[in-house]
Design a protein around this motif. Structure first.
Motif, PDB file in Angstrom:
ATOM      1  N   TRP A 288      24.190  29.232 -42.370  1.00 30.46           N
ATOM      2  CA  TRP A 288      23.244  28.977 -43.459  1.00 30.46           C
ATOM      3  C   TRP A 288      22.232  30.111 -43.577  1.00 30.46           C
ATOM      4  O   TRP A 288      21.819  30.698 -42.581  1.00 30.46           O
ATOM      5  N   GLY A 289      21.819  30.350 -44.813  1.00 37.65           N
ATOM      6  CA  GLY A 289      20.702  31.231 -45.056  1.00 37.65           C
ATOM      7  C   GLY A 289      19.393  30.464 -45.002  1.00 37.65           C
ATOM      8  O   GLY A 289      19.364  29.245 -44.798  1.00 37.65           O
ATOM      9  N   GLN A 290      18.309  31.188 -45.244  1.00 32.05           N
ATOM     10  CA  GLN A 290      16.979  30.596 -45.132  1.00 32.05           C
ATOM     11  C   GLN A 290      16.529  29.947 -46.443  1.00 32.05           C
ATOM     12  O   GLN A 290      15.537  29.223 -46.452  1.00 32.05           O
ATOM     13  N   GLY A 291      17.226  30.220 -47.520  1.00 35.65           N
ATOM     14  CA  GLY A 291      16.922  29.629 -48.813  1.00 35.65           C
ATOM     15  C   GLY A 291      16.057  30.524 -49.673  1.00 35.65           C
ATOM     16  O   GLY A 291      15.311  31.378 -49.183  1.00 35.65           O
ATOM     17  N   THR A 292      16.185  30.327 -50.983  1.00 40.73           N
ATOM     18  CA  THR A 292      15.358  31.033 -51.941  1.00 40.73           C
ATOM     19  C   THR A 292      14.897  30.036 -53.002  1.00 40.73           C
ATOM     20  O   THR A 292      15.674  29.225 -53.484  1.00 40.73           O
ATOM     21  N   GLN A 293      13.614  30.096 -53.344  1.00 45.92           N
ATOM     22  CA  GLN A 293      13.034  29.120 -54.263  1.00 45.92           C
ATOM     23  C   GLN A 293      13.331  29.490 -55.710  1.00 45.92           C
ATOM     24  O   GLN A 293      13.116  30.635 -56.132  1.00 45.92           O
ATOM     25  N   VAL A 294      13.805  28.506 -56.458  1.00 44.48           N
ATOM     26  CA  VAL A 294      13.980  28.634 -57.906  1.00 44.48           C
ATOM     27  C   VAL A 294      13.100  27.582 -58.561  1.00 44.48           C
ATOM     28  O   VAL A 294      13.216  26.392 -58.263  1.00 44.48           O
ATOM     29  N   THR A 295      12.224  28.047 -59.442  1.00 44.01           N
ATOM     30  CA  THR A 295      11.339  27.140 -60.160  1.00 44.01           C
ATOM     31  C   THR A 295      11.539  27.341 -61.660  1.00 44.01           C
ATOM     32  O   THR A 295      11.432  28.470 -62.156  1.00 44.01           O
ATOM     33  N   VAL A 296      11.861  26.261 -62.349  1.00 36.46           N
ATOM     34  CA  VAL A 296      12.078  26.307 -63.794  1.00 36.46           C
ATOM     35  C   VAL A 296      10.937  25.528 -64.446  1.00 36.46           C
ATOM     36  O   VAL A 296      10.841  24.311 -64.319  1.00 36.46           O
ATOM     37  N   SER A 297      10.076  26.263 -65.114  1.00 36.02           N
ATOM     38  CA  SER A 297       8.883  25.639 -65.688  1.00 36.02           C
ATOM     39  C   SER A 297       8.351  26.488 -66.830  1.00 36.02           C
ATOM     40  O   SER A 297       8.467  27.717 -66.811  1.00 36.02           O
ATOM     41  N   SER A 298       7.773  25.809 -67.805  1.00 24.35           N
ATOM     42  CA  SER A 298       7.136  26.535 -68.904  1.00 24.35           C
ATOM     43  C   SER A 298       5.661  26.772 -68.605  1.00 24.35           C
ATOM     44  O   SER A 298       4.971  27.404 -69.403  1.00 24.35           O
TER      45      SER A 298
END
Length: 118
Positions: free
Chosen positions: A108-118
Motif C-alpha cells: 500500500w501507498g500512503q494515500g493522496t487527498q482528493v477534494t472536490v468542492s466549489s
C-alpha cells in the motif's frame, strides 16, 4: 524494499479532472494486479479501479464507471488513475495498492487527498 508512492491529489471543482500517479519499486510490477482504493471520512475503504497484471484487463464499480480510467506503464512501474467529471462525493484519500498473487503479498501507498468542492 518495496515503495508505493501516490501523487497528483489536490483540490478541484465539481466537473473537473485529476490524474493520480502511483510509482512503485521493489517488486515485479508487471506481475502485480494494481488497484486504486479510496476512503472518505467515516466510511469504509472502497475499491474504485483494478488493472490486471496479466493482460491489463480493468474493472470499476458503478459509482465511477465511465468517469475514471486506470492505466499502467510497465516500463515505468507506474499506474495512473484519470478521473473526469468529478463530484463532491469523490472526495476521499486515494490509495494505490499492488497485489502480487503468486506471493500473496499486498503493498500500500500512503494515500493522496482528493477534494472536490466549489
Amino acid at each position: 524494499q518495496v515503495h508505493v508512492v501516490e501523487s497528483g491529489g489536490g483540490l478541484v471543482r465539481p466537473g473537473g479532472s485529476l490524474t493520480l500517479s502511483c510509482v512503485t519499486s521493489g517488486f515485479t510490477f508487471s506481475f502485480a494486479d494494481m488497484n486504486w482504493y479510496r476512503q472518505a471520512p467515516g466510511k469504509e475503504r472502497e475499491l474504485v479501479a483494478v488493472i490486471n497484471g496479466a493482460g491489463g484487463g480493468t474493472n470499476y464499480p458503478d459509482s465511477v464507471k465511465g468517469r475514471f480510467t486506470i492505466t499502467r506503464d510497465n516500463a515505468k512501474n507506474t499506474v495512473y488513475l484519470q478521473m473526469n467529471s468529478l463530484k463532491p462525493e469523490d472526495t476521499a484519500v486515494y490509495y494505490c495498492n499492488a497485489y502480487v498473487s503468486v506471493f500473496r503479498r499486498s503493498y500500500w501507498g500512503q494515500g493522496t487527498q482528493v477534494t472536490v468542492s466549489s
